[in-house]
Design an enzyme around this catalytic site. Structure first.
Site, short mmCIF file in Angstrom:
data_model
loop_
_atom_site.label_atom_id
_atom_site.label_comp_id
_atom_site.label_asym_id
_atom_site.label_seq_id
_atom_site.Cartn_x
_atom_site.Cartn_y
_atom_site.Cartn_z
N ASP A 1 27.75 9.42 -12.91
CA ASP A 1 26.78 9.90 -13.90
C ASP A 1 25.51 10.20 -13.12
O ASP A 1 24.78 9.29 -12.72
CB ASP A 1 26.55 8.81 -14.96
CG ASP A 1 25.68 9.29 -16.12
OD1 ASP A 1 24.95 10.28 -15.96
OD2 ASP A 1 25.74 8.65 -17.18
N GLU B 1 28.71 13.04 -24.61
CA GLU B 1 29.24 12.12 -23.60
C GLU B 1 30.07 10.99 -24.20
O GLU B 1 29.71 9.81 -24.09
CB GLU B 1 28.09 11.54 -22.77
CG GLU B 1 26.93 10.96 -23.60
CD GLU B 1 25.82 10.41 -22.71
OE1 GLU B 1 26.12 9.58 -21.83
OE2 GLU B 1 24.66 10.83 -22.91
N HIS C 1 16.23 11.18 -21.46
CA HIS C 1 16.31 10.83 -22.87
C HIS C 1 15.04 11.42 -23.50
O HIS C 1 14.01 10.75 -23.58
CB HIS C 1 16.40 9.33 -23.09
CG HIS C 1 17.71 8.76 -22.63
ND1 HIS C 1 17.85 7.50 -22.09
CD2 HIS C 1 18.97 9.29 -22.62
CE1 HIS C 1 19.11 7.28 -21.77
NE2 HIS C 1 19.80 8.35 -22.08
N ASP D 1 0.82 -1.21 0.00
CA ASP D 1 0.00 0.00 0.00
C ASP D 1 0.85 1.26 0.00
O ASP D 1 0.39 2.33 0.39
CB ASP D 1 -0.95 0.01 1.20
CG ASP D 1 -0.21 -0.08 2.53
OD1 ASP D 1 1.02 -0.32 2.50
OD2 ASP D 1 -0.86 0.08 3.57
N HIS E 1 25.51 0.98 -17.37
CA HIS E 1 24.38 1.34 -16.52
C HIS E 1 24.52 0.68 -15.15
O HIS E 1 23.58 0.09 -14.62
CB HIS E 1 23.06 0.94 -17.17
CG HIS E 1 22.72 1.79 -18.36
ND1 HIS E 1 21.77 1.43 -19.30
CD2 HIS E 1 23.21 2.98 -18.78
CE1 HIS E 1 21.69 2.37 -20.24
NE2 HIS E 1 22.55 3.32 -19.94
N HIS F 1 28.44 3.19 -27.26
CA HIS F 1 27.19 3.95 -27.18
C HIS F 1 27.29 5.22 -28.02
O HIS F 1 28.37 5.62 -28.46
CB HIS F 1 26.82 4.28 -25.73
CG HIS F 1 27.84 5.09 -24.98
ND1 HIS F 1 27.98 6.46 -25.15
CD2 HIS F 1 28.76 4.73 -24.06
CE1 HIS F 1 28.95 6.90 -24.36
NE2 HIS F 1 29.44 5.88 -23.69
N ASP G 1 21.97 16.21 -16.84
CA ASP G 1 22.65 14.94 -17.06
C ASP G 1 24.15 15.22 -17.15
O ASP G 1 24.63 15.73 -18.16
CB ASP G 1 22.13 14.30 -18.35
CG ASP G 1 22.57 12.86 -18.52
OD1 ASP G 1 23.29 12.35 -17.65
OD2 ASP G 1 22.19 12.24 -19.53
N GLU H 1 30.57 13.92 -19.62
CA GLU H 1 29.28 14.31 -20.21
C GLU H 1 28.88 15.71 -19.77
O GLU H 1 28.92 16.04 -18.59
CB GLU H 1 28.19 13.33 -19.79
CG GLU H 1 26.81 13.66 -20.31
CD GLU H 1 25.77 12.65 -19.86
OE1 GLU H 1 24.71 12.58 -20.49
OE2 GLU H 1 26.03 11.93 -18.87
N ARG I 1 34.04 8.35 -18.77
CA ARG I 1 33.02 9.04 -19.57
C ARG I 1 32.97 10.48 -19.07
O ARG I 1 33.05 10.73 -17.86
CB ARG I 1 31.66 8.37 -19.45
CG ARG I 1 30.57 9.02 -20.30
CD ARG I 1 29.33 8.14 -20.44
NE ARG I 1 28.61 7.89 -19.21
CZ ARG I 1 28.62 6.72 -18.58
NH1 ARG I 1 29.33 5.71 -19.04
NH2 ARG I 1 27.93 6.55 -17.45
N HIS J 1 22.27 12.47 -26.87
CA HIS J 1 20.83 12.26 -26.91
C HIS J 1 20.16 13.57 -26.55
O HIS J 1 20.77 14.46 -25.95
CB HIS J 1 20.40 11.13 -25.97
CG HIS J 1 20.75 11.34 -24.52
ND1 HIS J 1 20.06 12.20 -23.68
CD2 HIS J 1 21.72 10.80 -23.74
CE1 HIS J 1 20.59 12.17 -22.47
NE2 HIS J 1 21.61 11.34 -22.48
N TYR K 1 35.94 2.35 -22.37
CA TYR K 1 35.72 1.33 -21.35
C TYR K 1 36.67 0.18 -21.66
O TYR K 1 36.44 -0.59 -22.61
CB TYR K 1 34.26 0.89 -21.35
CG TYR K 1 33.33 2.08 -21.36
CD1 TYR K 1 32.99 2.74 -20.19
CD2 TYR K 1 32.84 2.60 -22.57
CE1 TYR K 1 32.17 3.86 -20.19
CE2 TYR K 1 32.02 3.72 -22.59
CZ TYR K 1 31.69 4.35 -21.40
OH TYR K 1 30.90 5.47 -21.41
#
Length: 442
Positions: free
Chosen positions: A255, A389, A360, A34, A238, A349, A266, A412, A410, A353, A393
């Site tokens: 990130d 970005e 996104h 609930d 991710h 990647h 972002d 960004e 990375r 975006h 890796y």
């Protein structure tokens, strides 16, 4: 006249005569038993209304006349769940033309479909089923009085996506505020990391510092699940577990971005946990930073959306060869690396975006104009906001020199297209090596 009413009028001008648009807000979502997840309105609905309560619908006809259904005033429920605006107050505050209780929607909405030829709505399965029920009721009324009801359906997102893709001045002000808050959070996490170099530190403690900074600066929500990845975890795109310990010898990739007044930011930064890059870490970091600089410099009105990605690829491909991660005698030059996509194990990647109400954000990446070769990337326009970005890796493998193993980087930033070029929204958090080290060691 508020910005939301102006948007509704703009939408109405796109609707054909004798057509109507119906927009629902998001439903509440159960977290467990609930208890509910913190509520966030649907982005399309909020874009047109500025209304944050659940259980609401908008109906806009081709003249711009707007009807809102919302929760009625209810003293008992408001004691438990919080104050409701109610239909009477909503009519004035939201500058809509007519309001009803949501409890009356099945009786009051179907008659409004009569005399309409076309019906626009967000084309989800749940919404299709609801529209089918209302159209059935309208059809019953139609049989009785001989009036027509909508026989043509269209996806409202096709119009609204294009509206939302171009940000106006008020949206950009909000997005700048979101970027500023997120920058403060990244700075706080960097500082905590450097201060904890002689103590046991977990990724989730850095995440907690980020979230607390969001909240203390007026943002109630992160725009997405924060990634706090130390060492080899940064090679997972991710990664959201955020539960490993942070070694002083590792790089930390964060990130994270907040949501402010319905708009996302972002930012990704990668920094040394101890506050100073090693020579090997510098090599890879400088390569990614150079790729980002090339990508950002490719942003200007009229440039294809893919221009930043292509610019970043040129730098990364050349750098992978220079570092010996890709062998020149095996893979050729940078052009060969790009053509054969041999960079993909290390950079898998897209560079950019759209960014806006959703991290996104909506909007096509493809131009409506096509040539004999098929779809083309759309041209950048003033007011578009996109991320930049690039990353590398480097997981353990036979091709990668051991000294680079488990380095994930990375960088960004959020960039708005301006009349002459571009503007970076997120540079209140440092990005170059010297500035990062200076901040962490100061």
């Amino acid at each position: 006249m508020n910005v939301h009413k102006l948007r509704r009028q703009k939408l109405a001008r796109k609707l054909t005569k004798h057509s109507v648009a119906i927009i629902p807000t998001a439903p509440e979502v159960v977290r467990s038993r609930d208890t509910l997840y913190p509520y966030r309105p649907d982005s399309y609905f909020y874009y047109l209304s500025g209304f944050r309560e659940p259980n609401a619908y908008l109906l806009i006809d081709h003249t711009g006349f707007t009807t809102l259904w919302c929760q009625p005033k209810d003293m008992e429920r408001e004691i438990w769940d919080g104050q409701r605006l109610g239909p009477n107050e909503a009519c004035q505050q939201l500058q809509v033309d007519r309001t009803y209780s949501i409890d009356e929607i099945n009786q009051t909405l179907p008659p409004l479909l009569l005399t309409k030829k076309q019906l626009w709505y967000p084309s989800t399965q749940a919404m299709k089923q609801q529209i089918y029920q209302w159209c059935n009721e309208a059809t019953k009324l139609n049989v009785a009085n001989g009036q027509i009801c909508p026989s043509i359906e269209a996806n409202l997102c096709d119009i609204l996506d294009e509206f939302r893709l171009i940000k106006d001045a008020s949206e950009l002000r909000i997005m700048q505020k979101a970027a500023d808050i997120s920058a403060q959070a990244h700075l706080a996490a960097m500082r905590l990391c450097s201060l904890s170099v002689n103590q046991k530190l977990y990724e989730y403690q850095l995440e907690a510092k980020i979230l607390s900074t969001f909240y203390s600066h007026g943002s109630k929500f992160p725009a997405y699940n924060s990634i706090v990845a130390a060492g080899k975890n940064a090679c997972i795109l991710h990664y959201v577990e955020n539960n490993a310990t942070v070694s002083p010898k590792e790089l930390v990739l964060i990130d994270a971005g907040c949501e402010f007044q319905g708009y996302a930011s972002d930012i990704t930064r990668t920094f040394p946990a101890c506050g100073k890059f090693s020579s090997v870490q510098k090599e890879v970091y400088e390569l990614v930073l150079n790729a980002q600089e090339a990508a950002i410099n490719a942003i200007h009105p009229g440039a294809p959306f893919t221009a930043p990605h292509q610019a970043a690829l040129q730098v990364l491909a050349h750098g992978l060869l220079e570092l010996g991660i890709l062998q020149k005698n095996k893979h050729g030059n940078a052009s060969d690396v790009i053509a054969n996509k041999t960079y993909l194990p290390f950079y898998m990647h897209r560079t950019s975006h759209w960014l806006g109400m959703d991290v996104h954000d909506c909007g096509s990446y493809i131009s409506h104009a096509t040539d004999i070769n098929g779809s083309q990337p759309r041209a950048l326009q003033v007011g578009m906001v996109l991320t930049v970005e690039p990353g590398l890796y480097l997981r353990p493998s036979a091709e990668v020199p051991e000294k680079y193993w488990n380095i994930g980087i990375r960088i960004e930033d959020d960039v708005v297209v301006t009349k002459t070029s571009h503007r970076i929204l997120t540079r209140k958090v440092p990005v170059d090596i010297e500035s990062i080290e200076q901040w962490m060691q100061s």
